[in-house]
Design a protein around this motif. Structure first.
Motif, PDB file in Angstrom:
ATOM      1  N   TYR A  76       1.002   0.764  -0.438  1.00 11.47           N
ATOM      2  CA  TYR A  76       0.922  -0.095  -1.462  1.00 11.47           C
ATOM      3  C   TYR A  76       1.158   0.717  -2.815  1.00 11.47           C
ATOM      4  O   TYR A  76       1.629   0.132  -3.841  1.00 11.47           O
ATOM      5  N   LEU A  77       0.690   1.960  -2.678  1.00  9.86           N
ATOM      6  CA  LEU A  77       0.502   2.753  -3.909  1.00  9.86           C
ATOM      7  C   LEU A  77       1.919   3.162  -4.391  1.00  9.86           C
ATOM      8  O   LEU A  77       2.342   3.240  -5.623  1.00  9.86           O
ATOM      9  N   CYS A  78       2.859   3.665  -3.511  1.00 17.85           N
ATOM     10  CA  CYS A  78       4.362   3.875  -3.716  1.00 17.85           C
ATOM     11  C   CYS A  78       4.852   2.385  -4.266  1.00 17.85           C
ATOM     12  O   CYS A  78       5.657   2.533  -5.051  1.00 17.85           O
ATOM     13  N   PHE A  79       4.615   1.171  -3.611  1.00 16.84           N
ATOM     14  CA  PHE A  79       5.235   0.138  -4.145  1.00 16.84           C
ATOM     15  C   PHE A  79       4.646  -0.165  -5.702  1.00 16.84           C
ATOM     16  O   PHE A  79       5.388  -0.791  -6.576  1.00 16.84           O
ATOM     17  N   ALA A  80       3.417   0.203  -5.659  1.00 16.98           N
ATOM     18  CA  ALA A  80       2.953   0.224  -7.137  1.00 16.98           C
ATOM     19  C   ALA A  80       3.702   1.121  -8.423  1.00 16.98           C
ATOM     20  O   ALA A  80       3.888   0.621  -9.251  1.00 16.98           O
ATOM     21  N   LEU A  81       3.964   2.153  -7.807  1.00 19.33           N
ATOM     22  CA  LEU A  81       4.593   3.098  -8.381  1.00 19.33           C
ATOM     23  C   LEU A  81       6.192   2.571  -8.867  1.00 19.33           C
ATOM     24  O   LEU A  81       6.539   2.512 -10.151  1.00 19.33           O
ATOM     25  N   LEU A  82       6.662   2.005  -7.820  1.00 18.88           N
ATOM     26  CA  LEU A  82       8.183   1.270  -8.190  1.00 18.88           C
ATOM     27  C   LEU A  82       8.030  -0.063  -9.172  1.00 18.88           C
ATOM     28  O   LEU A  82       8.674  -0.063 -10.123  1.00 18.88           O
ATOM     29  N   ALA A  83       6.802  -0.802  -9.027  1.00 20.80           N
ATOM     30  CA  ALA A  83       6.576  -1.714  -9.868  1.00 20.80           C
ATOM     31  C   ALA A  83       6.467  -1.446 -11.265  1.00 20.80           C
ATOM     32  O   ALA A  83       6.946  -1.846 -12.290  1.00 20.80           O
ATOM     33  N   VAL A  84       5.650  -0.035 -11.526  1.00 27.74           N
ATOM     34  CA  VAL A  84       5.537   0.493 -12.830  1.00 27.74           C
ATOM     35  C   VAL A  84       6.858   0.940 -13.399  1.00 27.74           C
ATOM     36  O   VAL A  84       7.057   0.438 -14.500  1.00 27.74           O
ATOM     37  N   SER A  85       7.743   1.383 -12.417  1.00 29.67           N
ATOM     38  CA  SER A  85       9.044   1.623 -13.173  1.00 29.67           C
ATOM     39  C   SER A  85       9.660   0.582 -13.428  1.00 29.67           C
ATOM     40  O   SER A  85      10.573   0.433 -14.726  1.00 29.67           O
ATOM     41  N   LEU A  86       9.802  -0.539 -12.887  1.00 27.15           N
ATOM     42  CA  LEU A  86      10.472  -1.774 -13.128  1.00 27.15           C
ATOM     43  C   LEU A  86       9.933  -2.207 -14.477  1.00 27.15           C
ATOM     44  O   LEU A  86      10.662  -2.845 -15.198  1.00 27.15           O
TER      45      LEU A  86
END
Ligand SMILES: Nc1ncnc2c1ncn2[C@@H]1O[C@H](COP(=O)(O)OP(=O)(O)OP(=O)(O)O)[C@@H](O)[C@H]1O
Ligand SMILES: [Mg+2]
Lengths: 383, 252
Positions: free
Chosen positions: A52-62
């Motif tokens: 989930y944290l990796c997805f969160a990082l992807l979300a921040v980048s987006l």
């Protein structure tokens, strides 16, 4: 306006403190406590939340490109997947003679495909540092070239979204092919070690979790610094009135290119942290729906809030894990419904509900003075 | 480069400019010369090509033919918007366009003359004297009390002024101002005329406006556009007495 900026500083600080706390506590709870203890965290949960944290990082980048610069990328999953593949290639080369065919150089699938020598694309991936460089460079260069062409020709709005989607789809098809040399349909899996540690071991999982939390915290701090800088203000100006920004003298295409490339590199890091935690990377990560889901996370959490994007990613994925377990067929409908509800009723997402401009409440006096002071010290003097 | 006295002594030089949109000729043989320091009012009926002329000068629209020179030496048809802005041409749009989700102050900050590249804005330090300049512009545009408000929350007239303030912040040699008093109250219109005259003291200005009282208040040379070319030019009293001008514009 100062209150909104203060609120966003406070949010970022809060998120960073929580993430650092998690990065320290979770390994302790996983490793130091006996399994019988009520506070013991099972290792599968650590891996799940690490994901989930990796997805969160992807979300921040987006969120950096979409929330602040108005570039609705429907292909960010591709940058995530490329970072993931770079990490996967490193992990494959660490298997060595422990593969089924025991070839010291070639991964199993290459032996199976009768490949005689390691393709050039795989050279150097046995070195961790080289692989990490590629985690940044491959998504970064793709984003740079793509952005250079698209932004210079002033491809905007829906058209840009469509070509980002086409980009990830093209990569999906390419990575499916066996002769691309990236494991085709099956992708890369059966990893053994990462920098000498067993990827399956609890301790490794704990460390990967902590690293993901710290990477997210760092990304939040860096992104916050970017968006409050003059550069960040230009991004928002471009989002609000692109042609005005041009007539004021800003080269819009250069700004978009810089933030798009940075954002793609951030997504690559997310993918690289994701792969050892889930144990596999295959072409399905390039699926256009993945990129669209990422947009929904950001929308749910609150576009243009950074912390909200991260929160949205964790919450939606938590819901996804639960729903796909309980009612496997319901997920896509739930996701669609969620998107509609958010767009109509919460255009600013979850964090929008907490917006100080919206609440119109008098300034808070109950906040601890020390935090106020700390935040004030961080507010750049650009008034 | 064409070597004509009119060109070399001009700030802005348009000669025989033509622009067509899908066959519709928005500009046909438009010629206009502006001296350095001059203020010029442009009038003309809807669709006369006034905004299109500004689009051509600022690089938004490339002319099909004709010459457009700035300060006697820069061929504007070969440059894009940021390059032209960098040369010193600022523009106010017909529909007020400000950065809605920035504060009034940040809008001016973004327009302030400063290095425009992404790395300069990412790592650069605020310029010395920046705060004073912002103060001055806020005062000139009567927005000091609204500095911390979001631009989106301003009234229509205040947005128009903010946009003029942003123009001033750019410190251009030439200001193009498209319909600055559209939608303003009478009092605001008078104040805007004052403001523009004040600006014209040390800038060259081209103002497009339909409001005749306002144009009269400005008291400058007037160019009348009609169907993409110049119909008349001179003091307002002279041009407004011409039968052709009365026929196509004033008499309606
Ligand atoms: N991008 C475009 N595509 C097609 N036609 C255009 C375009 N821009 C302008 N036109 C047309 O060119 C003509 C001149 O337009 P322009 O906006 O320059 O007029 P104007 O003098 O500014 O009028 P107004 O007083 O209404 O602002 C109009 O008929 C308009 O419809
Ligand atoms: Mg017009």
């Amino acid at each position: 306006m100062l209150t909104a900026r203060l609120a966003s500083h406070r949010r970022t600080m809060g998120a960073v403190i929580s993430l650092v706390a998690l990065a320290i506590l979770v390994p302790l709870l996983l490793l130091a406590l006996p399994e019988s203890s009520a506070l013991h965290v099972p290792s599968y949960l650590v891996a799940l939340f690490g994901k989930y944290l990796c997805f969160a990082l992807l979300a921040v980048s987006l969120d950096l490109v979409w929330g602040y610069c108005g570039i609705l990328s429907l292909g960010h999953g591709a940058f995530f997947a490329l970072g993931g593949y770079a990490m996967g290639m490193y992990l494959m080369r660490q298997i060595g003679t422990r593969g089924s065919y025991a070839d010291p150089i070639l991964p199993d699938f290459m032996v199976f495909l009768n490949m005689k020598a390691l393709p050039v694309t795989w050279w150097g991936f046995n070195h961790f540092a080289y692989a990490m460089l590629m985690v940044l460079l491959v998504p970064g260069i793709l984003a740079f070239v793509f952005g250079f062409l698209a932004f210079r020709s002033r491809v905007n709005g829906v058209y840009l979204s469509i070509i980002t989607q086409a980009m990830t789809y093209a990569l999906l098809l390419a990575f499916f092919r066996n002769d691309m040399g990236f494991g085709g349909n099956n992708g890369l899996t059966d990893f053994k070690d990462i920098v000498g540690f067993n990827v399956q071991a609890d301790a490794t999982r704990a460390v990967l979790f902590s690293l993901s939390a710290l990477a997210l915290a760092t990304a939040l701090v860096a992104s916050q610094a970017i968006v409050v800088s003059k550069f960040g203000k230009v991004l928002v100006a471009i989002r609000d009135a692109e042609s005005r920004a041009r007539f004021v003298g800003y080269r819009v295409e250069n700004y978009k290119l810089v933030i798009f490339t940075l954002s793609a590199m951030m997504a690559g890091i997310a993918g690289a942290l994701y792969v050892p935690q889930v144990g596999i990377i295959n072409p399905s990560e390039f699926q256009p729906t993945n990129s669209i889901e990422a947009v929904i996370w950001v929308a749910v959490g609150g576009r243009g809030t950074l912390v909200g994007a991260a929160l949205g990613a964790v919450l939606v994925n938590f819901g996804k894990t639960y729903l796909t377990g309980a009612f496997p067929s319901a997920w896509l409908f739930a996701l669609g419904a969620l998107f509609i509800v958010v767009t109509i009723f919460m255009p600013k997402g979850i964090l929008g509900l907490l917006d100080p401009r919206r609440r119109r409440a008098p300034p808070r006096k109950d906040a601890p003075a020390s935090v106020e002071a700390a935040i004030d010290a961080n507010v750049p003097v650009d008034r | 480069m064409i070597d004509r006295p009119a060109l070399t002594s001009s700030l802005l030089y348009l000669d025989n400019v033509a622009v067509a949109f899908d066959g519709y000729k928005a500009l046909r043989g438009l010629s206009l010369v502006l001296r350095p320091g001059e203020m010029r009012a442009i009038i003309g009926p809807n669709g006369a090509g006034k905004t299109t002329m500004m689009d051509v000068i600022t690089g938004k629209t490339k002319p099909d033919s004709g010459t457009v020179y700035f300060a006697g030496s820069h061929d504007l048809t070969k440059l894009d918007e940021p390059a032209i802005a960098e040369l010193g041409i600022g523009r106010k749009f017909q529909k007020p366009t400000v950065f809605e989700s920035h504060t009034v102050e940040d809008n001016i900050l973004l327009a302030l003359k400063a290095p425009r590249g992404p790395f300069a804005t990412l790592f650069g330090k605020p310029a010395v004297g920046q705060l004073e300049k912002i103060e001055t512009i806020l005062r000139t545009t009567r927005l000091t009390d609204h500095r911390a408000r979001m631009a989106a929350d301003l009234s229509h007239g205040q947005k128009q002024w903010l946009e003029i303030g942003m123009l001033l912040a750019q410190d251009p040699k030439l200001l193009l101002v498209d319909e600055p008093v559209a939608g303003m109250t009478d009092a605001e219109t008078v104040q805007t005329a004052d403001l523009l005259r004040e600006i014209a003291r040390d800038h060259s200005v081209v103002v497009v406006e339909h409001d005749m009282t306002f144009v009269r208040d400005l008291g400058v040379t007037v160019t009348v556009l009609h169907e993409g070319s110049v119909l008349a030019e001179g003091p307002l009293d002279v041009v407004s007495a011409e039968p052709r001008v009365i026929e196509v514009y004033l008499g309606r």
